[in-house]
Design an enzyme around this catalytic site. Structure first.
Site, short mmCIF file in Angstrom:
data_model
loop_
_atom_site.label_atom_id
_atom_site.label_comp_id
_atom_site.label_asym_id
_atom_site.label_seq_id
_atom_site.Cartn_x
_atom_site.Cartn_y
_atom_site.Cartn_z
N VAL A 48 0.81 -1.22 0.00
CA VAL A 48 0.00 0.00 0.00
C VAL A 48 0.84 1.27 0.00
O VAL A 48 0.41 2.31 -0.46
CB VAL A 48 -0.97 -0.03 1.23
CG1 VAL A 48 -0.28 0.44 2.49
CG2 VAL A 48 -2.23 0.76 0.97
N GLY A 106 5.51 3.78 -9.09
CA GLY A 106 5.03 3.11 -10.28
C GLY A 106 5.50 1.68 -10.44
O GLY A 106 6.21 1.14 -9.59
N PHE A 147 12.00 6.75 -14.65
CA PHE A 147 12.43 6.28 -13.33
C PHE A 147 13.93 6.02 -13.35
O PHE A 147 14.52 5.87 -14.43
CB PHE A 147 11.66 5.01 -12.95
CG PHE A 147 10.85 5.15 -11.69
CD1 PHE A 147 9.73 5.97 -11.68
CD2 PHE A 147 11.19 4.49 -10.51
CE1 PHE A 147 8.97 6.12 -10.52
CE2 PHE A 147 10.44 4.63 -9.35
CZ PHE A 147 9.32 5.44 -9.35
N GLN A 168 18.66 -2.13 0.12
CA GLN A 168 18.53 -0.90 -0.65
C GLN A 168 18.21 0.31 0.22
O GLN A 168 17.22 0.30 0.95
CB GLN A 168 17.42 -1.05 -1.70
CG GLN A 168 17.21 0.22 -2.52
CD GLN A 168 16.48 -0.04 -3.82
OE1 GLN A 168 15.26 -0.16 -3.84
NE2 GLN A 168 17.22 -0.18 -4.90
N HIS A 225 16.92 3.87 -0.14
CA HIS A 225 16.26 4.78 -1.07
C HIS A 225 16.83 6.17 -0.81
O HIS A 225 16.97 6.57 0.34
CB HIS A 225 14.75 4.75 -0.81
CG HIS A 225 13.93 5.40 -1.90
ND1 HIS A 225 13.97 6.75 -2.13
CD2 HIS A 225 13.09 4.88 -2.82
CE1 HIS A 225 13.17 7.03 -3.14
NE2 HIS A 225 12.62 5.91 -3.59
N LEU A 282 8.70 7.59 2.93
CA LEU A 282 9.17 7.58 1.55
C LEU A 282 8.68 8.80 0.76
O LEU A 282 7.50 9.12 0.78
CB LEU A 282 8.66 6.31 0.87
CG LEU A 282 8.88 6.19 -0.64
CD1 LEU A 282 10.35 6.03 -0.97
CD2 LEU A 282 8.08 5.02 -1.21
N GLU A 304 10.65 8.25 -5.91
CA GLU A 304 11.59 8.53 -6.99
C GLU A 304 10.88 9.22 -8.16
O GLU A 304 11.52 9.88 -8.98
CB GLU A 304 12.15 7.17 -7.46
CG GLU A 304 13.27 7.23 -8.45
CD GLU A 304 13.97 5.87 -8.53
OE1 GLU A 304 14.22 5.25 -7.48
OE2 GLU A 304 14.26 5.43 -9.65
N ARG A 325 19.35 3.85 -7.51
CA ARG A 325 19.24 4.25 -6.10
C ARG A 325 20.54 4.09 -5.32
O ARG A 325 20.87 4.93 -4.48
CB ARG A 325 18.13 3.44 -5.43
CG ARG A 325 16.77 3.83 -5.94
CD ARG A 325 15.67 2.95 -5.38
NE ARG A 325 14.38 3.45 -5.86
CZ ARG A 325 13.24 2.82 -5.68
NH1 ARG A 325 13.20 1.66 -5.06
NH2 ARG A 325 12.11 3.35 -6.14
N HIS A 367 14.99 0.80 2.51
CA HIS A 367 13.73 0.72 1.76
C HIS A 367 13.35 -0.70 1.37
O HIS A 367 12.19 -1.08 1.45
CB HIS A 367 13.88 1.58 0.51
CG HIS A 367 12.64 1.67 -0.34
ND1 HIS A 367 11.43 2.08 0.18
CD2 HIS A 367 12.42 1.44 -1.66
CE1 HIS A 367 10.52 2.08 -0.79
NE2 HIS A 367 11.09 1.68 -1.91
N ARG A 390 18.15 -3.14 -6.85
CA ARG A 390 16.91 -3.15 -7.62
C ARG A 390 16.67 -1.79 -8.26
O ARG A 390 16.91 -0.76 -7.63
CB ARG A 390 15.74 -3.48 -6.70
CG ARG A 390 14.39 -3.39 -7.38
CD ARG A 390 13.26 -3.85 -6.48
NE ARG A 390 12.99 -2.96 -5.36
CZ ARG A 390 12.27 -1.83 -5.45
NH1 ARG A 390 11.79 -1.45 -6.62
NH2 ARG A 390 12.04 -1.10 -4.38
N SER A 444 10.60 0.74 -9.39
CA SER A 444 9.41 0.35 -10.15
C SER A 444 9.48 -1.06 -10.71
O SER A 444 8.51 -1.52 -11.31
CB SER A 444 9.03 1.36 -11.25
OG SER A 444 9.89 1.30 -12.36
N SER A 498 9.82 -3.60 -8.55
CA SER A 498 9.35 -4.52 -7.51
C SER A 498 7.84 -4.71 -7.51
O SER A 498 7.35 -5.80 -7.21
CB SER A 498 9.83 -4.10 -6.13
OG SER A 498 9.24 -2.89 -5.75
#
Lengths: 248, 571
Positions: free
Chosen positions: B47, B52, B117, B231, B233, B243, B246, B280, B348, B383, B386, B388
């Site tokens: 959520v 994206g 992105f 990761q 972010h 958050l 990006e 990232r 993140h 990663r 977008s 994931s």
């Protein structure tokens, strides 16, 4: 830096021990930037680990942490503690059975939610090879606001009709039905009509507008319900004049 | 003890879990799926994803390009067969979500809009303003309600996998609402429980992200793979770690130092023309270095740099980034239309997770995993933003279908063995509930764990600090055994849940620290100050971390290369 203190009067209820809810008082140091949820988490972590509440995202999108703060339904991770005085009363959301402490029973809501068929209804829904359906920016804008509901249940806690009539499907679920009915990709309005116009449906709403007042996401369920009533009426009139299949 | 029976059990009701459940029931009209989640599915952390989901959609794009971007982003640790499968299935999965009603943002002609992105060559990130995870999750949850054969066990916490003869046969689950334990039997189990970001103090992750599925699999002898790759972010709000997507940079935002200089442009961080649209790991390191060089700003929650959106204008911010505006106003008192947003790198996402193959299968027959909790090696050492959300759909669907295929031919279980396992598990949970005799507190151990992880496994690591973290986590595991609890009640006992979650977090932290200390090179998100270069000669492999009663054991697994051989990663 002398830490500021506030007193929290928190509803406690453990069905294993209590016959009725009771109140417990906690005086704790608070930080200026805290939301109400930070205080509840502090009590849980540092003062009384037997307190139960729900929370997760702490960024106003998962919808878990709705509580009654000084008698008003609030999303506690979004509500600044500095808006309140030295004593703050925290209770479970009104109009729901209490499971334990600040945790309320959501099963009835989930059933109502499912009842309005909140999914796209059309025959070719799984024809992926055809590619995405087209939807204009205007068509998207019709449903945008009503697709923002995070199911935090504040509108059910504020709705006077829910308090009087537990069968009322209620603001969030009716707004969601409207969101799908109005989606240019959906063909399910006929299937949802009996539910929306039947017992517990849109006509049980007395347009008190409390739901839209408390909504932390500006969904405006009250308007969604009024529109559904209106569209129901149009459908009835059309059918009356030319008794064929309606649709939108 | 109640025993219920289903064909497939899905643990976790986020993007991957819901997609797996729907895939299974759509593939077989008779099958029964248990969807077991410790929260109502719409509360799952999917959520909170904002920016994206990636899939090739435009005529100037290709599967080849998406594949190469992902391989390069992974610092060549991604498995190229998995990446190939992913990019091929991504457009179909996002189209499916569109058919299910996801309110994707649109171009003027009514087609689905895409945005830029980090690390992606062209605009291939589908979006619904800046609440993509929210819309995807609610679309999936609402669509799942169509199917009566998806039987939900909401607010049920899985405490153990029932494994016998090398195959999984079910789970033991605690009904949080009543406190009762039940056995849920099934012929296949799919773990979709997300990552373990809460082992760190400063994270975008919600409270529920405690690595439960990782720990469940780890305890049954499945390896946790590539756990050293955490990761950061680049853009989290100071204080809370909330958050800031990006997409702010995808839509044209700039990062500036305290003097207003766009440091990614003016100074060489290996990002070339990509600048703010770099990957990232590299941008987080650049911010870290800026702050270390004294070019950060100082605020009440430490040092930060600025994310400047003011030149985008109010109309664009309201249309594309309304949630960012709300978050900035609500949580740091800044309106990004008028002022830059203070940000700093924040934990993140975990590239690592349960070791699975391209089908989502683990080495235990019938046990699958998908989403952040799994490591199919799509993301390698870093990663791309977008990938994931799409990963949850592509591999959620695949693992649901594979679990179904397995379940149809699964062998029968030794009932006595499983009953004995369940009985032992019930005794363990019952004795933990309200156990007053211990001297340790949940919040204290959690705080110390968070500190150890931040000190040892930050944006930059070094052998000495990682080794210290290994020792600290081991010591905290010892102290955890002496946990004292106060709440003896059965109904909605969140203290008991928190204790079980803390145990899971300690398992994940053990794998993260031990795996990190073993990799003496810098690759992707694993940046070692004392081993600053990538070392393909010695470290082009996946790290496997196995649970052991006397401490974890490490092993290696080959990287699946393909048409792209490792090369210097420069943008």
């Amino acid at each position: 830096m002398g830490a500021q203190k506030k007193t929290f009067i928190v509803t406690r209820f453990d069905p294993d021990k209590d016959s009725v809810p009771r109140k417990e008082k906690y005086e704790i140091p608070v930080e200026p930037h805290w939301k109400v949820l930070d205080a509840v988490n502090y009590i849980k972590d540092e003062v009384d680990s037997t307190l139960s509440h729900r929370c997760s995202c702490r960024m106003a999108v998962c919808g878990s942490c709705g509580m009654s703060v000084n008698g008003e339904a609030k999303l506690t991770c979004k509500t600044a503690l500095s808006d309140y005085g030295d004593t703050v009363e925290i209770a479970p959301l009104a109009n729901f059975p209490i499971v334990r402490d600040l945790v309320v029973e959501l099963e009835a809501f989930i059933e109502k939610f499912q009842k309005v068929k909140p999914w796209i209804i059309r025959d070719d829904v799984n024809d992926i090879a055809a590619g995405p359906y087209k939807q204009s920016v205007e068509e998207l804008n019709v449903i945008k606001q009503f697709s923002m509901c995070i199911n935090c249940m504040l509108c059910y806690a504020a709705c006077p009709q829910i308090g009087l009539n537990p069968d009322f499907i209620g603001p969030a679920a009716l707004a969601l039905a409207h969101r799908y009915n109005e989606d240019s990709r959906d063909r399910g309005a006929d299937e949802r009509r009996d539910i929306l116009l039947g017992v517990g449906g849109t006509y049980d709403c007395t347009f008190a507008n409390e739901c839209s007042e408390v909504c932390p996401k500006d969904v405006d369920p009250a308007i969604a319900i009024q529109r559904e009533k209106f569209l129901g009426l149009i459908h009835w009139a059309r059918n009356f004049v030319s008794p064929k299949k309606g649709g939108r | 003890m109640d025993v219920v029976q289903h064909d497939i059990i899905i643990v976790g009701g986020g993007g991957a879990g819901l997609r797996a459940a729907i895939a299974a029931v759509e593939a077989d009209p008779k099958i029964s799926v248990a969807l077991v989640s410790k929260v109502y599915p719409m509360r799952s952390h999917t959520v909170s994803a904002e920016g994206g989901a990636a899939a090739v959609a435009r005529s100037d794009d290709s599967l080849e390009l998406h594949g190469y971007d992902t391989v390069k982003g992974s610092d060549f640790l991604g498995d190229q067969d998995v990446i190939q499968y992913f990019v091929e299935h991504a457009p179909k999965e996002l189209t499916r979500l569109e058919h299910w009603g996801c309110p994707w943002s649109r171009n003027e002609d009514g087609t689905v809009a895409t945005r830029a992105f980090g690390g992606m060559t062209t605009k291939r990130t589908w979006y619904a303003a800046d609440k993509v995870g929210f819309h995807m999750l609610h679309t999936l949850f609402q669509t799942s309600m169509k199917y009566d054969r998806i039987v939900r066990y909401d607010e049920h916490f899985v405490t153990k996998l029932l494994v016998d003869g090398g195959a999984v046969h079910g789970v033991v689950s605690l009904d949080i609402r009543t406190g009762a334990l039940k056995t849920i039997r099934g012929r296949a189990v799919v773990l979709c429980t997300g990552g373990a970001g809460k082992i760190f103090p400063f994270t975008t992750n919600g409270t529920i992200k405690t690595g439960d599925g990782m720990s469940l699999a780890y305890r049954e002898g499945v390896a946790l793979k590539d756990m050293e790759f955490i990761q950061y972010h680049p853009t989290g709000l100071p204080g809370t770690g909330i958050l800031i997507t990006e997409a702010t940079r995808g839509e044209g935002g700039f990062l500036r130092d305290k003097d207003g200089v766009r440091f990614l442009v003016e100074r060489d961080y290996g990002l070339g023309k990509k600048a703010e649209l770099g990957p990232r790991d590299m941008i987080s390191r650049a911010i870290h270095q800026e702050i270390k060089a004294g070019r950060g700003c100082v605020g009440p929650y430490g040092e930060y740099v600025n994310l400047d959106l003011t030149h985008l204008g109010e109309a664009k911010i309201n249309e594309r980034l309304p949630f960012v505006r709300l978050l900035s106003k609500t949580y740091v008192g800044v309106d990004p239309v008028k002022e830059p947003i203070p940000i700093r790198p924040v934990v993140h996402y975990m590239m690592g997770g349960i070791d699975v193959d391209i089908t989502g299968a683990t080495k235990i027959a019938g046990l699958y995993a998908a989403g952040e909790t799994a490591c199919a090696s799509l993301n390698g050492a870093n990663r791309l933003g977008s990938n994931s959300l799409t990963e949850c759909l592509v591999f959620g669907a695949r693992s649901g279908e594979e679990a179904l295929r397995y379940a149809k031919n699964a062998g029968s279980a030794n009932e006595a063995v499983l009953q004995e396992q369940a009985k032992t598990e019930v005794a363990r949970i019952e004795s933990l509930r309200g156990r007053k005799k211990g001297g340790e507190r949940i919040s204290v151990i959690r705080r110390e764990l968070n500190q150890a992880m931040e000190n040892g496994c930050g944006v930059y690591r070094e052998q000495k600090t990682m080794q210290t973290a290994v020792a600290e986590v081991a010591q905290l595991k010892g102290r955890f055994a002496d946990l004292g609890l106060q709440d003896e009640s059965k109904v909605f006992n969140t203290e008991l849940i928190n204790a079980l979650e803390l145990g899971n977090m300690l398992d994940c932290a053990e794998a993260v620290t031990v795996s990190s200390a073993s990799r003496k090179e810098s690759r992707g998100a694993h940046a070692c100050a004392d081993y600053p270069n990538r070392d393909d000669q010695n470290y082009l492999y996946h790290t496997l971390c196995y649970f052991g009663a006397a401490g974890p054991r490490l092993d290696k697994k080959a990287v699946t290369l393909g048409k792209w051989q490792p090369e210097e990663r420069k943008y």
